[in-house]
Design a protein around this motif. Sequence first.
Motif, PDB file in Angstrom:
ATOM      1  N   VAL A 174       1.986   1.791  -3.491  1.00 35.78           N
ATOM      2  CA  VAL A 174       0.894   2.321  -4.440  1.00 35.78           C
ATOM      3  C   VAL A 174       0.851   3.794  -3.943  1.00 35.78           C
ATOM      4  O   VAL A 174       0.401   4.557  -5.001  1.00 35.78           O
ATOM      5  CB  VAL A 174      -0.228   1.416  -4.254  1.00 35.78           C
ATOM      6  CG1 VAL A 174      -1.519   2.195  -4.698  1.00 35.78           C
ATOM      7  CG2 VAL A 174      -0.252   0.140  -4.663  1.00 35.78           C
ATOM      8  N   ILE A 175       0.819   4.178  -2.762  1.00 32.83           N
ATOM      9  CA  ILE A 175       0.401   5.401  -2.497  1.00 32.83           C
ATOM     10  C   ILE A 175       1.726   6.502  -3.066  1.00 32.83           C
ATOM     11  O   ILE A 175       1.259   7.647  -3.426  1.00 32.83           O
ATOM     12  CB  ILE A 175       0.454   5.718  -0.984  1.00 32.83           C
ATOM     13  CG1 ILE A 175      -1.217   4.932  -0.253  1.00 32.83           C
ATOM     14  CG2 ILE A 175       0.286   7.181  -0.465  1.00 32.83           C
ATOM     15  CD1 ILE A 175      -1.231   5.044   1.044  1.00 32.83           C
ATOM     16  N   TRP A 176       2.757   6.027  -2.793  1.00 35.28           N
ATOM     17  CA  TRP A 176       3.849   6.749  -3.276  1.00 35.28           C
ATOM     18  C   TRP A 176       3.899   6.941  -4.793  1.00 35.28           C
ATOM     19  O   TRP A 176       4.182   8.055  -5.213  1.00 35.28           O
ATOM     20  CB  TRP A 176       5.256   5.882  -2.854  1.00 35.28           C
ATOM     21  CG  TRP A 176       6.360   6.440  -3.542  1.00 35.28           C
ATOM     22  CD1 TRP A 176       7.108   5.738  -4.368  1.00 35.28           C
ATOM     23  CD2 TRP A 176       6.955   7.899  -3.263  1.00 35.28           C
ATOM     24  NE1 TRP A 176       8.407   6.763  -4.792  1.00 35.28           N
ATOM     25  CE2 TRP A 176       8.072   7.823  -4.089  1.00 35.28           C
ATOM     26  CE3 TRP A 176       6.660   8.933  -2.493  1.00 35.28           C
ATOM     27  CZ2 TRP A 176       8.931   9.196  -3.939  1.00 35.28           C
ATOM     28  CZ3 TRP A 176       7.365  10.051  -2.649  1.00 35.28           C
ATOM     29  CH2 TRP A 176       8.547  10.196  -3.426  1.00 35.28           C
TER      30      TRP A 176
ATOM     31  N   MET B 221       0.783  -1.177  -0.039  1.00 34.72           N
ATOM     32  CA  MET B 221       0.002  -0.074   0.144  1.00 34.72           C
ATOM     33  C   MET B 221       0.831   1.194   0.064  1.00 34.72           C
ATOM     34  O   MET B 221       0.564   2.433  -0.680  1.00 34.72           O
ATOM     35  CB  MET B 221      -1.145  -0.116   1.289  1.00 34.72           C
ATOM     36  CG  MET B 221      -2.043  -0.947   1.196  1.00 34.72           C
ATOM     37  SD  MET B 221      -3.059  -1.067   2.773  1.00 34.72           S
ATOM     38  CE  MET B 221      -3.555   0.631   2.585  1.00 34.72           C
ATOM     39  N   ALA B 222       1.948   1.274   0.768  1.00 37.41           N
ATOM     40  CA  ALA B 222       2.795   2.387   0.743  1.00 37.41           C
ATOM     41  C   ALA B 222       3.403   2.726  -0.749  1.00 37.41           C
ATOM     42  O   ALA B 222       3.446   3.820  -0.929  1.00 37.41           O
ATOM     43  CB  ALA B 222       4.017   2.161   1.677  1.00 37.41           C
TER      44      ALA B 222
ATOM     45  N   GLY C 265       1.307   6.814  -6.454  1.00 39.04           N
ATOM     46  CA  GLY C 265      -0.095   7.850  -7.043  1.00 39.04           C
ATOM     47  C   GLY C 265       0.258   9.380  -6.654  1.00 39.04           C
ATOM     48  O   GLY C 265       0.027  10.207  -7.303  1.00 39.04           O
ATOM     49  N   SER C 266       1.492   9.432  -5.728  1.00 35.53           N
ATOM     50  CA  SER C 266       1.889  10.863  -5.561  1.00 35.53           C
ATOM     51  C   SER C 266       2.769  11.411  -6.214  1.00 35.53           C
ATOM     52  O   SER C 266       2.544  12.808  -6.759  1.00 35.53           O
ATOM     53  CB  SER C 266       2.224  10.938  -3.831  1.00 35.53           C
ATOM     54  OG  SER C 266       1.379  10.376  -2.790  1.00 35.53           O
TER      55      SER C 266
END
Length: 424
Positions: A15-17, A12-13, A19-20
């Motif tokens: 994926v979030i990274w 998840m980290a 996306g950011s």
Amino acid sequence: MKYAKLSLIFVMAIVIWGGSVFAALDQGWGHSTVAKTGENQAFAAAAQDIAEQRSTGNVSFALIEDGTPIADFYLSKGERIDGQTVFQVASLGKWLTAWGVMALVEDGKIGLDEPVSTYVSRWQLPASQFDASGVTVRRLLSHTAGLTDRLGYNGFDTAQDRQTLEVSLTKAADASPAKNGKTVLGSEPGSEWNYSGGSYTLLQLMIEEVSGKSFSEFMQDQVFEPLGMDRTTFDHAKAIKLGLAQNFRPDGSTEPFRWYTALAATSLFTTSEDLTKFISAQAPGATNAVLYAKTMALIREPHASDMGADIWGLGVMLYASNNLGDFIIGHDGSNEPAINTAARFDPATGDGIVVLSTGNTMLATEIAGEWVFWKTGNVDSLTFASRLPAAMTIFAAGVIIILLVASLLIWRGWRNRKALSSPG
């Protein structure tokens, strides 16, 4: 179970990274405009500062507001240039070629959704597993016809070296590096966007057959003369007589402009003043002696997308939303050794920019991209593409850090369990 949860957290980290990083690239986070919104002269001054710092050759610049030129500047490391100095503008000429095609559509001489083979007898696409009747005029204009050449022409040293259109379409001797030069139907027509110089060479042949004129003569009669673009031509010999800018290399040396068979795709000669006339003719309320308003609206309708974004109309790039329900449109061009040109236009306001350069492979595109961001707050598609490699590097670095942290935590957990399970 604990490791499964930890793994999920780190996935998840990542994926979030990711996306950011993508959002930062797409939205221009961390990038500020070069001038305050609405301050035209300040933008022109900022653009000149960028050009003076980066240019190793020529730059011809024009800024347009409401269809009227309001600022310009001219730089050269050699012979003096001005707004009437002629540049070879490479693929930017595809935009004007599209106007020639659409003039034939308006005259009822061709149909956008008819197979191009209907109008061409001198050459035909080689047989393939795909149906060539799907190679329509509309799809050729929007790079969705299924042609997979991805040309790219490097041109010839002399006029005598040039191939005929038919031979060039079969196998271009001046194909750009890593391209085999063959114009072929390599995917299902209409299924995907695939940039194709061969598509415009085929349109050039179609124009000649339908009009009964040479391509350069047709464009002169139907587009350039009606718009008052008297220093614009696809005829290289005529361009020499008009007076060419020096063609600088990145190292500051010069060489002659190269000769091309594929004129429609890559060898328009024009000036910043003439391109200003071309853009001004498209401004709201302007008199246009070539195309109807409904045709110009059709030209900028989305006909192709990439990564979920609308990127191409009929002969024009859709760079970014203009925040008014339409697109910033235009075209860029790049030819060897270091020709780079760009033109952008907002059809809602009549505002635009023209940058012609030799000596730097990306200067015009970068300045035009800054204009789009300054005008709209949106990152244009070519700026996005140029920054993507750096963004991918940042993403990869972040993933490595996340994986290192994950490995460290797993190792510490394993060591602690081992210590607890040890006797004594």
